[in-house]
Design an enzyme around this catalytic site. Structure first.
Site, PDB file in Angstrom:
ATOM      1  N   GLN A 139      -1.893   2.520   9.870  1.00  0.00           N
ATOM      2  CA  GLN A 139      -0.622   2.493   9.126  1.00  0.00           C
ATOM      3  C   GLN A 139       0.480   3.252   9.869  1.00  0.00           C
ATOM      4  O   GLN A 139       1.642   2.896   9.777  1.00  0.00           O
ATOM      5  CB  GLN A 139      -0.807   3.108   7.730  1.00  0.00           C
ATOM      6  CG  GLN A 139      -1.608   2.269   6.769  1.00  0.00           C
ATOM      7  CD  GLN A 139      -3.035   2.748   6.684  1.00  0.00           C
ATOM      8  OE1 GLN A 139      -3.610   3.171   7.695  1.00  0.00           O
ATOM      9  NE2 GLN A 139      -3.633   2.688   5.505  1.00  0.00           N
ATOM     10  N   ARG A 169      -7.749  -0.410  -6.717  1.00  0.00           N
ATOM     11  CA  ARG A 169      -7.932   0.730  -5.800  1.00  0.00           C
ATOM     12  C   ARG A 169      -8.083   1.998  -6.640  1.00  0.00           C
ATOM     13  O   ARG A 169      -7.349   2.198  -7.613  1.00  0.00           O
ATOM     14  CB  ARG A 169      -6.741   0.866  -4.831  1.00  0.00           C
ATOM     15  CG  ARG A 169      -6.626  -0.328  -3.878  1.00  0.00           C
ATOM     16  CD  ARG A 169      -5.700  -0.047  -2.727  1.00  0.00           C
ATOM     17  NE  ARG A 169      -6.263   0.924  -1.798  1.00  0.00           N
ATOM     18  CZ  ARG A 169      -5.560   1.510  -0.831  1.00  0.00           C
ATOM     19  NH1 ARG A 169      -4.265   1.246  -0.690  1.00  0.00           N
ATOM     20  NH2 ARG A 169      -6.123   2.364  -0.020  1.00  0.00           N
ATOM     21  N   ASN A 229      -4.919  12.837   0.230  1.00  0.00           N
ATOM     22  CA  ASN A 229      -4.052  11.963   1.034  1.00  0.00           C
ATOM     23  C   ASN A 229      -4.912  11.261   2.081  1.00  0.00           C
ATOM     24  O   ASN A 229      -6.127  11.487   2.180  1.00  0.00           O
ATOM     25  CB  ASN A 229      -2.937  12.788   1.690  1.00  0.00           C
ATOM     26  CG  ASN A 229      -1.867  11.916   2.320  1.00  0.00           C
ATOM     27  OD1 ASN A 229      -1.324  11.038   1.651  1.00  0.00           O
ATOM     28  ND2 ASN A 229      -1.560  12.136   3.584  1.00  0.00           N
ATOM     29  N   LYS A 230      -4.278  10.441   2.862  1.00  0.00           N
ATOM     30  CA  LYS A 230      -4.963   9.637   3.875  1.00  0.00           C
ATOM     31  C   LYS A 230      -5.962  10.479   4.686  1.00  0.00           C
ATOM     32  O   LYS A 230      -5.685  11.632   5.032  1.00  0.00           O
ATOM     33  CB  LYS A 230      -3.886   9.022   4.782  1.00  0.00           C
ATOM     34  CG  LYS A 230      -4.355   8.121   5.888  1.00  0.00           C
ATOM     35  CD  LYS A 230      -5.220   6.971   5.416  1.00  0.00           C
ATOM     36  CE  LYS A 230      -4.580   6.113   4.349  1.00  0.00           C
ATOM     37  NZ  LYS A 230      -5.563   5.277   3.619  1.00  0.00           N
ATOM     38  N   ASP A 252      -1.630  10.831  -2.308  1.00  0.00           N
ATOM     39  CA  ASP A 252      -2.057   9.781  -3.236  1.00  0.00           C
ATOM     40  C   ASP A 252      -2.400  10.350  -4.596  1.00  0.00           C
ATOM     41  O   ASP A 252      -2.363   9.650  -5.601  1.00  0.00           O
ATOM     42  CB  ASP A 252      -3.254   9.024  -2.664  1.00  0.00           C
ATOM     43  CG  ASP A 252      -2.796   8.176  -1.485  1.00  0.00           C
ATOM     44  OD1 ASP A 252      -2.681   8.729  -0.367  1.00  0.00           O
ATOM     45  OD2 ASP A 252      -2.510   6.991  -1.699  1.00  0.00           O
ATOM     46  N   ARG A 263       0.855  -1.183   0.000  1.00  0.00           N
ATOM     47  CA  ARG A 263       0.000   0.000   0.000  1.00  0.00           C
ATOM     48  C   ARG A 263       0.887   1.229   0.000  1.00  0.00           C
ATOM     49  O   ARG A 263       2.116   1.131   0.133  1.00  0.00           O
ATOM     50  CB  ARG A 263      -1.013  -0.001   1.154  1.00  0.00           C
ATOM     51  CG  ARG A 263      -0.638  -0.767   2.368  1.00  0.00           C
ATOM     52  CD  ARG A 263       0.404  -0.128   3.191  1.00  0.00           C
ATOM     53  NE  ARG A 263       0.007   1.220   3.541  1.00  0.00           N
ATOM     54  CZ  ARG A 263       0.798   2.184   3.905  1.00  0.00           C
ATOM     55  NH1 ARG A 263       2.109   1.960   3.949  1.00  0.00           N
ATOM     56  NH2 ARG A 263       0.374   3.364   4.230  1.00  0.00           N
ATOM     57  N   GLY A 264       0.249   2.409  -0.167  1.00  0.00           N
ATOM     58  CA  GLY A 264       1.025   3.622  -0.374  1.00  0.00           C
ATOM     59  C   GLY A 264       1.133   3.837  -1.877  1.00  0.00           C
ATOM     60  O   GLY A 264       1.425   2.893  -2.642  1.00  0.00           O
ATOM     61  N   ALA A 265       0.893   5.076  -2.297  1.00  0.00           N
ATOM     62  CA  ALA A 265       0.696   5.342  -3.719  1.00  0.00           C
ATOM     63  C   ALA A 265       1.849   4.862  -4.618  1.00  0.00           C
ATOM     64  O   ALA A 265       1.613   4.128  -5.592  1.00  0.00           O
ATOM     65  CB  ALA A 265       0.431   6.834  -3.897  1.00  0.00           C
TER      66      ALA A 265
HETATM   67  O1  MRU Z   1      -4.457   3.476   1.987  1.00  0.00           O
HETATM   68  P1  MRU Z   1      -2.967   3.506   1.884  1.00  0.00           P
HETATM   69  O2  MRU Z   1      -2.266   2.905   3.055  1.00  0.00           O
HETATM   70  O3  MRU Z   1      -2.451   2.968   0.557  1.00  0.00           O
HETATM   71  O4  MRU Z   1      -2.663   5.061   1.894  1.00  0.00           O
HETATM   72  C1  MRU Z   1      -1.366   5.557   1.846  1.00  0.00           C
HETATM   73  C2  MRU Z   1      -1.329   6.993   2.051  1.00  0.00           C
HETATM   74  O5  MRU Z   1      -2.307   7.665   2.252  1.00  0.00           O
HETATM   75  C3  MRU Z   1      -0.013   7.612   1.927  1.00  0.00           C
HETATM   76  O6  MRU Z   1       0.061   8.693   2.760  1.00  0.00           O
HETATM   77  C4  MRU Z   1       0.182   8.021   0.490  1.00  0.00           C
HETATM   78  O7  MRU Z   1       0.102   6.965  -0.366  1.00  0.00           O
HETATM   79  C5  MRU Z   1       1.384   8.849   0.282  1.00  0.00           C
HETATM   80  S1  MRU Z   1       2.793   8.145  -0.076  1.00  0.00           S
HETATM   81  C6  MRU Z   1       3.824   7.262   0.388  1.00  0.00           C
END
Ligand code: MRU
Length: 350
Positions: free
Chosen positions: A189, A89, A240-241, A230, A52-54
């Site tokens: 996370q 996603r 973002n999150k 993201d 996970r993470g963009a």
């Molecule tokens: O739902 P996730 O865990 O994939 O979300 C990740 C985030 O929101 C991060 O902050 C985002 O991808 C930024 S980058 C590393």
């Protein structure tokens, strides 16, 4: 990244035609790697958030295409593979960016050459992503160094991933950085992953509940907020999150700089208004109603934490309008969060 002193990436190809990942659903209690062998393995890894993470989602999708092409490399299969991965996603633009890049590289090639080209491109994208994050660290560390010069004491950031690169650079440079890590409900996370990662790097940090940020800012405990993204739009709106927007509001109210670590793979130049144009992922209620953790005898258990009959909403992301963003830390330097500055920094993307 270092784990018990050993260098690790989150994704790598240990031998031809297979991919290994760190299974992030098992952290922080178990460090386990998982082998992805098929397209479906890659799609499941993204959808179930083993990765996970963009940026990592994008690179996993690129490897997913290579895994899918093992079966057959026709145009029709390539379309099918991309559609399967694209559906995993919706919010992080890196997924679409990666698939568009892979597809435009592979489509002109004869099918017989696509498989090896797909592996090469996925490996290149993984290397590029590591280099881009390092560059973000190099540019972002100046923000931390500047604060350290003016005022000895604690520095604070929120979030993880690309946003941590300036922190690692600052820590390595001996700057007195201290990270307040939001727990990042509902999947934790921050508490489970960022804290684990910072701990392995020896970076001083403290986990706080998601709603503590405003209080810390009001009491002078935060000098700088850095978050990831993201999807950032052409005018600098940042998705973002969930909860990032509230941090930005609190930062503005307290005169604290709010920076976004934004690799160019996360910038979506096709859209401007983040509030209207970004699809916000809604995830399952189970993430809110239940929590997993380690029991005193070392087992992992999941328990319900809400009334069984209460309805739940689970928006995974929110949008922070560009007006709250002090700057975007990109691999090309720190860019103002507006259309003109972004266009000047990335003219080839327009
Ligand atoms: O739902 P996730 O865990 O994939 O979300 C990740 C985030 O929101 C991060 O902050 C985002 O991808 C930024 S980058 C590393």
């Amino acid at each position: 990244m270092r784990v018990d002193g050993r260098p690790f990436r989150t994704i790598w190809s240990p031998e031809p035609e297979c991919v290994d990942i760190i299974d992030q659903t098992r952290l922080p209690h178990r460090f386990e790697t998982r082998r992805l062998v098929t397209l479906q393995d890659a799609a499941t890894a993204i959808a179930d958030m083993q990765v996970r993470g963009a940026p990592l989602i994008g690179v996993t999708a690129a490897y997913g295409v290579a895994l899918g092409l093992k079966r057959d490399a026709s145009d029709a299969t390539l379309d099918e593979i991309c559609a399967t991965l694209r559906a995993t996603r919706p919010t992080a633009v890196n997924l679409q960016w990666a698939l568009d890049r892979v597809r435009s590289r592979l489509t002109p090639l004869p099918p017989s050459r696509r498989l090896s080209a797909a592996w090469d491109l996925a490996a290149l994208m993984a290397d590029e992503d590591a280099a881009i994050c390092e560059a973000i660290g190099d540019h972002g560390v100046s923000l931390i160094a500047e604060i350290a010069r003016r005022k000895p004491g604690q520095l604070a950031t929120v979030d993880w991933g690309t946003a941590t690169a300036p922190i690692y650079k600052a820590h390595e440079a001996g700057l007195p950085v201290h990270v307040f890590v939001d727990e990042t409900r509902p999947r934790n996370q921050g508490a489970a992953l960022t804290a684990w990662e910072l701990g392995h790097h020896g970076v001083p940090h403290t986990i706080v509940v998601d709603n503590a940020g405003g209080h810390l800012m009001q009491h002078g405990m935060v000098d700088l907020v850095i978050v990831g993204t993201d999807r950032t739009t052409a005018q600098g709106d940042v998705c973002n999150k969930i909860g990032t927007y509230l941090k930005a509001l609190a930062a503005r109210d307290n005169g604290i700089p709010f920076y976004v670590a934004a690799p160019s793979s996360s910038i979506d130049f096709r859209i401007r208004n983040g509030l209207d144009e970004i699809e916000i992922e809604q995830r399952g209620a189970h993430e809110v109603t239940h929590m997993s953790g380690e029991t005193s005898d070392g087992g992992i258990e999941t328990v319900r934490i809400t009334p069984a009959s209460s309805p739940v909403m689970n928006f995974a992301f929110d949008v922070t309008p560009a007006r709250f963003v002090s700057g975007l830390v990109t691999e090309r330097g720190i860019v103002a969060a507006n259309a003109e500055a972004l266009a000047a920094a990335f003219p080839e993307r327009l």
